[in-house]
Design an enzyme around this catalytic site. Structure first.
Site: not given
Length: 447
Positions: A223, A363, A399
């Site tokens: 990520c 995040h 996400h």
């Protein structure tokens, strides 16, 4: 109209400075943590009133942002994308791309439609995996946004132009289809199955389309992929390897194998009956992340190069840093020191005081453990800063895996451009450990 709020993401640190008039001039520090689990990437805004504190040498080559491109569940143009974020529009809905009624999770930030006409050649539009189509589309839109026409491109020194766009999972659908074909016979496997599944092919094809012969590769750091690519691209410009770089990240893993993998890891929200409420960073009722897909690409350019061609400058990139938890493949270290060390290193290296940071695009992916550890690490770094605001773009788009840091970087630059921060959707009942909720409140940026 939804109330507006703030921004942040995990830790591969970097600094931006806006091109606003002096009274609203900001500096932006974005960090995407290259942790073992890779589930980290942040963006931070810093007041430029203390520009004299920056320890960068006067003669060092400066890096600017001169173009942006996105493909997301809430828009395929930076202005449309950010307008929808400001309005609180959620791109999370029931999955339509395949039959998933037997899965415990049946929702995602899925891109329902995308026209590649004028951006991708018919040959690649037919053969390429979606992650590559997203790269080519967002990349060429970033070029167009930066005013780089075919005529302008012909005048560039192609050796000094590069592409660095990564992916966490690459052409997963293409590879999956190849495996399925193999169950019948090796003769049924598409000859492009391996080529179109590699993470670097999007960067390679984009460079070939443009004739750019400078640095060209991809990074896959889960990520943190998008932010890792942005920081490394900036380093290429600072070192003189390139004058201009297209950089960012892309992923397209909303397929049966991708969904099954995340279900097996018990990472996903199961709020199928109310998809737009499923992604809820920092909320006490969060039950997991929501998968998303898309791409984000920044056009980075050496400042003098940009000025010579009369480019519009959205922001200046000042610097950044990397770190690792060295702890676990699926979650950050409980003490958050991987996050803290990266932030502190970035701030120290570029002479930015903690109190000058006023905005973080976190995040914050809506996981019970990850959100809390990240928040506590940020409290350790910035807990004495009452001016700080923070938000999570993932509350509206889910996400986006390797694309998340890059797409959230675009959101950060748009926050600087507009002076407004998008809301934290679904933060209705803040986790009891989230003490400084003033960070998460709505408001204007830098006023």
């Amino acid at each position: 109209m939804a109330p507006y709020s703030s921004l942040s993401s995990p830790i591969c640190s970097w600094l931006f400075a806006s091109s606003m008039p002096p009274k609203r001039h900001k500096k932006l520090l974005s960090r995407s943590r290259c942790s073992n689990n890779g589930f980290s990437s942040k963006t931070i805004a810093v007041s430029s009133q203390h520009e004299d504190k920056l320890k960068t040498e006067k003669l060092q080559r400066k890096v600017t942002v001169t173009g942006m491109g996105v493909v997301t569940p809430v828009g395929h143009d930076p202005d449309v994308f950010y307008s929808n974020l400001l309005e609180g529009v959620s791109g999370i809905s029931e999955i339509e791309g395949f039959e998933c009624s037997k899965f415990p999770t049946r929702i995602a930030g899925e891109i329902k439609s995308l026209s590649t006409d004028g951006w991708v050649s018919p040959k690649h539009a037919k053969r390429a995996d979606k992650f590559m189509l997203y790269i080519l589309t967002a990349g060429k839109k970033a070029l167009a946004d930066g005013g780089i026409t075919e005529q302008v491109n012909r005048e560039f020194d192609k050796i000094k132009c590069g592409v660095l766009i990564g992916s966490a999972l690459g052409g997963m659908k293409t590879y999956y289809e190849g495996v399925e074909a193999l169950t019948i016979s090796y003769k049924k496997v598409n000859p492009f199955a391996l080529l179109y599944s590699t993470t670097n092919l999007g960067s390679a094809v984009l460079a070939m389309d443009l004739g750019w012969m400078g640095p060209n590769y991809s990074i896959s750091s889960a990520c943190a992929t998008g932010n890792s690519c942005i920081l490394n691209a900036a380093h290429h410009i600072i070192k003189g390897d390139a004058d201009i770089m297209l950089c960012g990240g892309s992923d397209a893993a909303i397929i049966p194998a991708g969904l099954a993998g995340f279900v097996a890891s018990r990472a996903l929200s199961k709020r199928n009956n109310d998809p737009t409420k499923a992604s809820r960073p920092w909320d006490a009722d969060r039950d997991g992340l929501v998968m998303g897909e898309g791409a984000g690409v920044l056009l980075l350019e050496e400042m003098e190069h940009a000025k010579r061609r009369g480019a519009k400058i959205y922001a200046e990139f000042v610097g950044g840093s990397f770190s690792s938890d060295a702890y676990n493949i699926a979650e950050p270290h409980p003490d958050g020191m991987g996050i803290v060390s990266c932030i502190e290193k970035a701030l120290a290296q570029y002479g930015v005081a903690r109190e000058d940071v006023n905005y973080i695009n976190a995040h914050a992916s809506s996981t019970p453990v990850g959100d809390l550890i990240e928040y506590q690490a940020l409290m350790q770094c910035f807990g004495q800063n009452p001016e700080l605001k923070m938000n999570s773009t993932k509350s509206m788009i889910g996400h986006l895996l390797g694309a998340s840091g890059a797409v959230e970087a675009v959101a950060t630059v748009m926050a600087i451009r507009t002076g407004w921060l998008h809301p934290n959707l679904n933060l209705e009942n803040p986790d009891k450990f989230v003490k400084s909720t003033c960070w998460l409140q709505e408001g204007m940026f830098g006023h």
